[in-house]
Design a protein around this motif. Structure first.
Motif, PDB file in Angstrom:
ATOM      1  N   HIS A  79       0.818  -1.171   0.033  1.00  0.00           N
ATOM      2  CA  HIS A  79       0.085   0.098   0.080  1.00  0.00           C
ATOM      3  C   HIS A  79       0.972   1.121  -0.052  1.00  0.00           C
ATOM      4  N   ASP A  83       6.644   4.291   4.547  1.00  0.00           N
ATOM      5  CA  ASP A  83       7.523   3.244   5.264  1.00  0.00           C
ATOM      6  C   ASP A  83       7.544   1.802   4.447  1.00  0.00           C
ATOM      7  N   HIS A  84       6.911   1.686   3.510  1.00  0.00           N
ATOM      8  CA  HIS A  84       6.668   0.549   2.837  1.00  0.00           C
ATOM      9  C   HIS A  84       7.269   0.562   1.439  1.00  0.00           C
ATOM     10  N   ASP A 162      -4.928   0.793   7.375  1.00  0.00           N
ATOM     11  CA  ASP A 162      -4.596   2.144   8.012  1.00  0.00           C
ATOM     12  C   ASP A 162      -4.472   3.343   6.753  1.00  0.00           C
ATOM     13  N   ASP A 181      -0.284  -3.428   6.597  1.00  0.00           N
ATOM     14  CA  ASP A 181      -0.867  -2.583   7.681  1.00  0.00           C
ATOM     15  C   ASP A 181      -2.248  -3.030   8.003  1.00  0.00           C
ATOM     16  N   HIS A 221       3.893  -4.132  10.819  1.00  0.00           N
ATOM     17  CA  HIS A 221       4.563  -3.717  12.021  1.00  0.00           C
ATOM     18  C   HIS A 221       4.357  -4.598  13.261  1.00  0.00           C
TER      19      HIS A 221
HETATM   20 ZN   LIG Z   1       3.059   1.030   7.659  1.00  0.00          ZN
END
Ligand SMILES: [Zn+2]
Length: 283
Positions: A79, A83-84, A162, A181, A221
Motif C-alpha cells: 500500500h 515506510d513500505h 490504515d 498494515d 508492524h
Molecule cells: Zn506502515
C-alpha cells in the motif's frame, strides 16, 4: 514447480522521531514503529513484500537479501505509505533487474505522492535518521499472481486498512498471508485519518482475511518475536473496536491515550497512539 518455499522476515527497529505535536513525548521518547518485510523464497528466486523506511535500514535490508543467496526477481508493495515503498530505490541500486510491482490503486497513489512530495517532506522533517529521497513508482501488476517458480502467490486488492486501497499476499500452499498494515502484531495501530466509517471498513477487511483461515499472518508492524499467527487479526479487530468505542465518546487526548496504553501494555510504540489522537483532533 520447485519444492522449496519459505518465508523469512527482516525487521527494521523502532527509529527516533522529532515531531511537532502538542503533547509530551511518551516514555522512551518519540519513535516510529518497527517495520518488517517478508521474503518469499523458492529454490533460487525470491520476492520481497514491502521495504523499510530509513536509508540505513534499507541498506541493511539489501545486505540481508543478498545474504540469502536468492535472486530477487520482484518487490511487491502492499500500500501507499512511505515506510513500505521508500526503500525501493536502495534495493534497485543493489538489484537493478528486480521488478517493482503493486496494485493499480497503489501505483496511482505513489505516482501522486511522487508529484506532490507531501508525505516525504512531512516525514523527512520528522525522522532523526535520513530517509531515501527518491520515490520509485512501481509497475501495475497485471493479473493477481506473482511469479515464484510456479508457486501460487496470490495478490488480493482490498479496501481500508490504515490506508485506503490496501492489498495483501496470500500463499494457499503455506496457509499464509502477508498483510502489510491490515493487521498490527503487538504494536499500536495507526488510527491516523480514520473516522467511524473507515474503522468499520478496516474491521471488514480484517474479517475478509480471517475468512481465508490463515495459520501464518505476517504484519508489517510487528514485535520481532511475536508469533506470526491469526491472533494478529483477532487482536487488531479488538483494538480498533475498542478505540472506536472510546472515540465515539469524544474523549480528551489524555484519556484516550491513557486507556489505550493501559489496555495494551505490551504493544510497542506508544507514539502511534499520540499521533492518532492528534490527527483525530483530540485535545
Ligand atoms: Zn506502515
Amino acid at each position: 514447480m520447485s519444492d522449496e518455499l519459505s518465508l523469512q522476515t527482516f525487521t527494521a527497529p523502532q527509529r527516533p522521531l522529532e515531531p511537532h505535536l502538542p503533547f509530551d513525548a511518551p516514555e522512551g521518547g518519540w519513535t516510529f514503529p518497527p517495520t518488517s518485510v517478508t521474503l518469499l523464497a523458492g529454490e533460487r528466486e525470491a520476492i520481497l513484500i514491502d521495504t523499510v523506511p530509513t536509508l540505513v535500514d534499507s541498506k541493511a535490508l539489501a545486505d540481508w537479501v543478498e545474504s540469502t543467496g536468492k535472486t530477487l526477481t520482484t518487490v511487491f508493495i502492499t500500500h501507499c505509505h512511505f515506510d513500505h515503498y521508500l526503500g525501493v530505490a536502495t534495493l534497485l541500486d543493489r538489484f537493478p533487474v528486480t521488478r517493482v510491482v503493486a496494485t493499480q490503486a497503489t501505483v496511482r497513489h505513489i505516482a501522486n505522492e511522487r508529484l506532490s512530495g507531501a508525505e516525504l517532506s512531512l516525514y523527512s522533517a520528522m525522522f532523526v535518521d535520513t530517509l531515501p529521497s527518491t520515490v520509485v513508482v512501481p509497475e501495475i501488476l497485471g493479473g493477481d499472481r506473482l511469479d515464484l517458480e510456479g508457486h501460487d502467490v496470490v495478490v488480493v486488492a482490498t479496501g481500508q486498512s490504515d490506508h485506503v486501497d490496501s492489498s495483501y499476499v496470500h500463499l494457499p500452499e503455506l496457509k499464509a498471508v502477508i498483510v502489510g498494515d491490515i493487521a498490527y502484531n503487538d504494536v499500536h495501530c495507526a488510527l491516523v485519518n480514520t473516522d467511524h466509517e473507515k474503522r468499520q471498513e478496516w474491521i471488514s477487511t480484517l474479517k475478509e482475511v480471517q475468512a481465508l483461515r490463515p495459520e501464518i499472518v505476517i504484519a508489517a508492524h510487528r514485535r520481532a518475536d511475536a508469533p506470526d499467527d491469526s491472533r494478529a487479526l483477532t487482536d487488531t479487530i479488538g483494538y480498533i473496536e475498542q478505540a472506536d468505542r472510546l472515540l465515539n465518546e469524544n474523549p480528551s487526548a489524555a484519556d484516550f491515550t491513557k486507556q489505550m496504553l493501559t489496555s495494551h501494555p505490551t504493544r510497542l510504540n506508544a507514539s502511534t497512539v499520540l499521533f492518532s489522537a492528534a490527527s483525530l483532533g483530540l485535545t
